[in-house]
Design a protein around this motif. Sequence first.
Motif, PDB file in Angstrom:
ATOM      1  N   UNK A   1      56.571 -30.988 -99.312  1.00  0.00           N
ATOM      2  CA  UNK A   1      55.165 -30.788 -98.949  1.00  0.00           C
ATOM      3  C   UNK A   1      54.479 -29.802 -99.893  1.00  0.00           C
ATOM      4  N   UNK A   2      55.232 -28.798-100.354  1.00  0.00           N
ATOM      5  CA  UNK A   2      54.662 -27.741-101.192  1.00  0.00           C
ATOM      6  C   UNK A   2      54.144 -28.271-102.528  1.00  0.00           C
ATOM      7  N   UNK A   3      54.622 -29.421-102.936  1.00  0.00           N
ATOM      8  CA  UNK A   3      54.181 -29.986-104.216  1.00  0.00           C
ATOM      9  C   UNK A   3      52.704 -30.339-104.215  1.00  0.00           C
TER      10      UNK A   3
ATOM     11  N   UNK B   1      52.258 -19.289-115.972  1.00  0.00           N
ATOM     12  CA  UNK B   1      53.033 -19.699-114.803  1.00  0.00           C
ATOM     13  C   UNK B   1      54.249 -20.501-115.253  1.00  0.00           C
ATOM     14  N   UNK B   2      55.377 -20.206-114.643  1.00  0.00           N
ATOM     15  CA  UNK B   2      56.598 -20.984-114.887  1.00  0.00           C
ATOM     16  C   UNK B   2      56.804 -21.884-113.676  1.00  0.00           C
ATOM     17  N   UNK B   3      57.090 -23.167-113.937  1.00  0.00           N
ATOM     18  CA  UNK B   3      57.180 -24.161-112.865  1.00  0.00           C
ATOM     19  C   UNK B   3      58.556 -24.823-112.821  1.00  0.00           C
ATOM     20  N   UNK B   4      58.884 -25.342-111.657  1.00  0.00           N
ATOM     21  CA  UNK B   4      60.046 -26.205-111.512  1.00  0.00           C
ATOM     22  C   UNK B   4      59.760 -27.519-112.251  1.00  0.00           C
ATOM     23  N   UNK B   5      60.791 -28.303-112.554  1.00  0.00           N
ATOM     24  CA  UNK B   5      60.557 -29.575-113.234  1.00  0.00           C
ATOM     25  C   UNK B   5      59.554 -30.483-112.518  1.00  0.00           C
ATOM     26  N   UNK B   6      59.478 -30.396-111.184  1.00  0.00           N
ATOM     27  CA  UNK B   6      58.538 -31.249-110.447  1.00  0.00           C
ATOM     28  C   UNK B   6      57.152 -30.626-110.315  1.00  0.00           C
ATOM     29  N   UNK B   7      56.939 -29.438-110.903  1.00  0.00           N
ATOM     30  CA  UNK B   7      55.612 -28.842-110.932  1.00  0.00           C
ATOM     31  C   UNK B   7      55.401 -27.658-110.019  1.00  0.00           C
ATOM     32  N   UNK B   8      56.252 -27.439-109.044  1.00  0.00           N
ATOM     33  CA  UNK B   8      56.065 -26.328-108.109  1.00  0.00           C
ATOM     34  C   UNK B   8      56.142 -25.001-108.846  1.00  0.00           C
TER      35      UNK B   8
END
Length: 284
Positions: free
Chosen positions: A202-204, A179-186
């Motif tokens: 909220x999605x975080x 999985x590839x994530x955004x810097x904040x984990x999403x």
Amino acid sequence: MQILGTVEELRQWSRAHRCDRANGAGMALVPTMGALHAGHASLIRAASEARPGRVAVSIFVNPTQFGPNEDFARYPRTFSADCALAEREGASVIFAPSVEEMYPAGAATVVDVEALSDRLDGASRPGHFRGVATVVAKLLIAAEPDLAFFGQKDAAQVAVLRRMVVDLRLDTKIVVCPIVREPDGLALSSRNVYLNAAERKQALVLSRAIDCVQKLVASGERRSVTLIEAARTVFAEQPAVRVDYIELVDWATLWPVLSATQGTLFAVAAWVGATRLIDNTVIG
């Protein structure tokens, strides 16, 4: 980079490149629905490293995997940007068929991987995995790749397709990339563009729940009931998000298990506003 629109064109290209012994045999396929992002880029790069100069990327928004009230009509379509990204990451050709090319008039054959297709996302989206299995089978038959690349984020889909390839004795290996994530984990998803600013925050909660479970497992916790309850506690911190499922399952069967072992899948799905998102982690 070529853009192909018919099954016959893809098949001819594939057969010419699969037999290129001077550069090694085989070719790779990266099936997508377009709206490509860094997660897709990682798949194309991995395919290019495995089969340099012999990578086909399909871009096809498959209508049969969408339910009647789902987002087929508004699913993001960014073909020019997708082609640029795919070429930059090492794609050799783009396969961009029409719906009529993939589903000729009168077509009556579907691929249904029984049992698995009714679990996790399949339980929430009846008929979804039948549509996925059918279109991927068509792509694998058309391209005849020895490798096909998929992302771990769609872990339930991976389980269905692995079973399909084995059952139909297709000569393709399913390669799964992290999985590839955004810097904040999403976790990256083409559907993240649907989220407004508040929903994006909220999605975080999905990645926080996954992170919580990973930490518990690292500390030695293995019981399914404890891991699931911990994830539910995290989701409760964000009451605007509606949980679809929180499950610890055997990745091959998608059947719930009582305790985590090497390779067990912990998966979550939830509605953030009108957008359904998924995330997971593989134990070990």
